[in-house]
Scaffold this motif. Structure first.
Motif, PDB file in Angstrom:
ATOM      1  N   ILE A 157      14.119  55.228  26.582  1.00 12.49           N
ATOM      2  CA  ILE A 157      13.338  54.163  25.934  1.00 12.49           C
ATOM      3  C   ILE A 157      14.102  53.658  24.701  1.00 12.49           C
ATOM      4  O   ILE A 157      14.155  52.449  24.454  1.00 12.49           O
ATOM      5  N   ARG A 158      14.732  54.575  23.956  1.00  7.82           N
ATOM      6  CA  ARG A 158      15.540  54.126  22.793  1.00  7.82           C
ATOM      7  C   ARG A 158      16.690  53.233  23.269  1.00  7.82           C
ATOM      8  O   ARG A 158      16.977  52.202  22.671  1.00  7.82           O
ATOM      9  N   VAL A 159      17.350  53.639  24.354  1.00  8.54           N
ATOM     10  CA  VAL A 159      18.460  52.838  24.897  1.00  8.54           C
ATOM     11  C   VAL A 159      17.940  51.455  25.307  1.00  8.54           C
ATOM     12  O   VAL A 159      18.537  50.415  24.986  1.00  8.54           O
ATOM     13  N   ALA A 160      16.800  51.418  25.994  1.00  8.97           N
ATOM     14  CA  ALA A 160      16.237  50.141  26.454  1.00  8.97           C
ATOM     15  C   ALA A 160      15.832  49.266  25.274  1.00  8.97           C
ATOM     16  O   ALA A 160      15.989  48.034  25.319  1.00  8.97           O
ATOM     17  N   ALA A 161      15.343  49.889  24.195  1.00 10.37           N
ATOM     18  CA  ALA A 161      14.931  49.110  23.022  1.00 10.37           C
ATOM     19  C   ALA A 161      16.137  48.423  22.383  1.00 10.37           C
ATOM     20  O   ALA A 161      16.061  47.266  21.965  1.00 10.37           O
ATOM     21  N   VAL A 162      17.260  49.124  22.319  1.00 11.05           N
ATOM     22  CA  VAL A 162      18.464  48.547  21.718  1.00 11.05           C
ATOM     23  C   VAL A 162      19.026  47.441  22.616  1.00 11.05           C
ATOM     24  O   VAL A 162      19.481  46.398  22.133  1.00 11.05           O
ATOM     25  N   LEU A 163      18.958  47.646  23.934  1.00 11.30           N
ATOM     26  CA  LEU A 163      19.492  46.637  24.862  1.00 11.30           C
ATOM     27  C   LEU A 163      18.511  45.498  25.106  1.00 11.30           C
ATOM     28  O   LEU A 163      18.903  44.426  25.560  1.00 11.30           O
ATOM     29  N   GLY A 164      17.226  45.737  24.863  1.00 10.13           N
ATOM     30  CA  GLY A 164      16.196  44.748  25.202  1.00 10.13           C
ATOM     31  C   GLY A 164      16.032  44.613  26.706  1.00 10.13           C
ATOM     32  O   GLY A 164      15.888  43.506  27.234  1.00 10.13           O
ATOM     33  N   LEU A 192      23.189  56.091  23.555  1.00  7.95           N
ATOM     34  CA  LEU A 192      22.532  55.263  22.538  1.00  7.95           C
ATOM     35  C   LEU A 192      23.500  54.978  21.378  1.00  7.95           C
ATOM     36  O   LEU A 192      23.668  53.826  20.959  1.00  7.95           O
ATOM     37  N   GLY A 193      24.146  56.031  20.873  1.00  5.65           N
ATOM     38  CA  GLY A 193      25.094  55.859  19.766  1.00  5.65           C
ATOM     39  C   GLY A 193      26.251  54.953  20.156  1.00  5.65           C
ATOM     40  O   GLY A 193      26.678  54.096  19.382  1.00  5.65           O
ATOM     41  N   GLU A 194      26.748  55.110  21.377  1.00  2.00           N
ATOM     42  CA  GLU A 194      27.891  54.294  21.822  1.00  2.00           C
ATOM     43  C   GLU A 194      27.502  52.823  21.963  1.00  2.00           C
ATOM     44  O   GLU A 194      28.293  51.934  21.660  1.00  2.00           O
ATOM     45  N   ILE A 195      26.281  52.560  22.419  1.00  2.00           N
ATOM     46  CA  ILE A 195      25.835  51.159  22.539  1.00  2.00           C
ATOM     47  C   ILE A 195      25.752  50.535  21.147  1.00  2.00           C
ATOM     48  O   ILE A 195      26.177  49.390  20.936  1.00  2.00           O
ATOM     49  N   LEU A 196      25.249  51.290  20.194  1.00  2.00           N
ATOM     50  CA  LEU A 196      25.110  50.748  18.835  1.00  2.00           C
ATOM     51  C   LEU A 196      26.479  50.485  18.205  1.00  2.00           C
ATOM     52  O   LEU A 196      26.650  49.559  17.415  1.00  2.00           O
ATOM     53  N   GLU A 253      19.839  46.989  13.960  1.00  2.00           N
ATOM     54  CA  GLU A 253      19.397  45.847  13.157  1.00  2.00           C
ATOM     55  C   GLU A 253      18.126  45.284  13.786  1.00  2.00           C
ATOM     56  O   GLU A 253      18.133  44.904  14.942  1.00  2.00           O
ATOM     57  N   GLY A 254      17.071  45.201  13.033  1.00  2.00           N
ATOM     58  CA  GLY A 254      15.820  44.677  13.578  1.00  2.00           C
ATOM     59  C   GLY A 254      14.672  45.617  13.277  1.00  2.00           C
ATOM     60  O   GLY A 254      14.841  46.628  12.604  1.00  2.00           O
ATOM     61  N   GLU A 255      13.507  45.260  13.778  1.00  2.00           N
ATOM     62  CA  GLU A 255      12.309  46.064  13.497  1.00  2.00           C
ATOM     63  C   GLU A 255      12.111  47.037  14.673  1.00  2.00           C
ATOM     64  O   GLU A 255      11.838  46.618  15.803  1.00  2.00           O
ATOM     65  N   TRP A 256      12.318  48.325  14.387  1.00  2.00           N
ATOM     66  CA  TRP A 256      12.369  49.329  15.450  1.00  2.00           C
ATOM     67  C   TRP A 256      11.060  49.392  16.251  1.00  2.00           C
ATOM     68  O   TRP A 256      11.060  49.362  17.480  1.00  2.00           O
ATOM     69  N   GLY A 257       9.948  49.472  15.559  1.00  2.00           N
ATOM     70  CA  GLY A 257       8.662  49.635  16.250  1.00  2.00           C
ATOM     71  C   GLY A 257       8.416  48.520  17.253  1.00  2.00           C
ATOM     72  O   GLY A 257       8.022  48.776  18.403  1.00  2.00           O
ATOM     73  N   SER A 258       8.677  47.275  16.853  1.00  2.00           N
ATOM     74  CA  SER A 258       8.379  46.189  17.802  1.00  2.00           C
ATOM     75  C   SER A 258       9.429  46.120  18.903  1.00  2.00           C
ATOM     76  O   SER A 258       9.097  45.775  20.050  1.00  2.00           O
ATOM     77  N   ALA A 259      10.686  46.491  18.597  1.00  2.00           N
ATOM     78  CA  ALA A 259      11.708  46.522  19.666  1.00  2.00           C
ATOM     79  C   ALA A 259      11.307  47.544  20.725  1.00  2.00           C
ATOM     80  O   ALA A 259      11.426  47.300  21.932  1.00  2.00           O
ATOM     81  N   PRO A 310      17.376  54.303  14.843  1.00  2.00           N
ATOM     82  CA  PRO A 310      18.758  54.614  14.467  1.00  2.00           C
ATOM     83  C   PRO A 310      19.168  53.836  13.224  1.00  2.00           C
ATOM     84  O   PRO A 310      18.768  52.679  13.059  1.00  2.00           O
ATOM     85  N   SER A 311      20.013  54.471  12.363  1.00  2.00           N
ATOM     86  CA  SER A 311      20.370  53.838  11.083  1.00  2.00           C
ATOM     87  C   SER A 311      21.132  52.522  11.295  1.00  2.00           C
ATOM     88  O   SER A 311      21.007  51.594  10.516  1.00  2.00           O
ATOM     89  N   ASP A 312      21.935  52.443  12.378  1.00  2.00           N
ATOM     90  CA  ASP A 312      22.718  51.218  12.584  1.00  2.00           C
ATOM     91  C   ASP A 312      22.015  50.193  13.476  1.00  2.00           C
ATOM     92  O   ASP A 312      22.638  49.247  13.944  1.00  2.00           O
TER      93      ASP A 312
END
Ligand code: PTJ
Length: 242
Positions: free
Chosen positions: A70-77, A209-213, A116-122, A112-114
């Motif tokens: 889910i974290r990976v999907a949130a970063v990728l949208g 996740l870290g590598e995508i960021l 960019e954006g609003e984590w909860g809504s992503a 994740p610290s790196d």
């Protein structure tokens, strides 16, 4: 896994698959080996570059690595689609309910610290799909071919942890990039995927996740057999560790 099995969320053979995975993980030293790290970096570049990526999950994956994915999907949208080998409506809706609970929990984390954006809504924007299939994977028979058009149907890239060999082959044959996570370097999915990450699903999803960021490059030339051979040599060298 035991709790999820008792709740009817897993396939009857889920524990056999899990035990097989654990056996390979012991032989790999229960770490992300160097060739798996390279495959994860390539997977990150391809996921970021894809127009419509989707993460396909089965019972074992939701239980073991639902929150990480889910974290990976949130970063990728991108969406997460429940797509089962042993498909029943009860299992699909039960696994989607589990994913919704996981999504709620992840949305309350700091993020994740790196990022960019609003984590909860992503996180809460990650579509969790698969309940109402309106598409079939060409070249597959029976209930396991059902998927959604908005997810796997139209995807140009599918991340499929713990995949079965036939579906992996069918997805590749339909022209999609297929990234597989599988501890067995000799499974048909590992051999047939575009990029194979020979690693445990929850461990590798965190690294991914870290590598995508961090990723700032596009996809590279990729010879998938090189990584599979390396994993096999790590396994055969495991005798030297005792
Ligand atoms: O939930 P369903 O109905 O879609 O069924 C899921 C299973 C996994 C039961 C089904 O797809 C199946 O039987 O799969 P296989 O053919 O046993 O393949 C699973 C692969 O995942 C094997 O090659 C295992 O070595 C590997 N594996 C098992 N556990 C892990 C793993 N790979 C990465 N991380 C794991 N934790």
């Amino acid at each position: 896994m035991v709790d999820a099995g008792n709740k009817g969320l897993l396939a009857d053979s889920a524990m056999i698959a899990h035990g097989r995975g654990e056996a390979f993980d012991y032989l790999l030293g229960e770490v992300t080996i160097e060739s798996a790290s390279r495959a994860i970096r390539e997977a990150a570049a391809r996921l970021k570059n894809a127009k419509s990526p989707v993460i396909s999950v089965n019972g074992n994956t939701v239980v073991l690595a639902g929150e990480q994915l889910i974290r990976v999907a949130a970063v990728l949208g991108c969406p997460i689609e429940v797509n089962l080998y042993y498909r029943t409506p009860e299992r699909v809706s039960g696994l989607l309910a589990m994913l919704r609970e996981q999504r709620e929990r992840v949305s309350h984390e700091g993020g994740p610290s790196d990022f960019e954006g609003e984590w909860g809504s992503a996180v809460m924007s990650v579509p969790l799909i698969g309940e109402d299939p309106d598409f079939r994977i060409a070249g597959l028979e029976g209930p396991r071919s059902f998927c959604t058009e908005e997810g796997i149907g139209l995807a140009d890239l599918v991340l499929v942890p713990l995949e079965d060999g036939d579906r992996c082959g069918a997805l590749v044959n339909s022209g999609k990039d297929v990234i597989v996570i599988d501890l067995n370097p000799l499974s048909r999915s590992s051999l047939g995927a575009t990029v194979t990450i020979v690693d445990e699903v929850s461990r590798s999803s965190e690294v991914l996740l870290g590598e995508i960021l961090r990723c700032r490059r596009g996809p590279a030339e990729w010879d998938n057999i090189v990584g599979l051979r390396d994993a096999l040599s790590v396994i055969s060298d495991s005798v030297g560790r005792i």
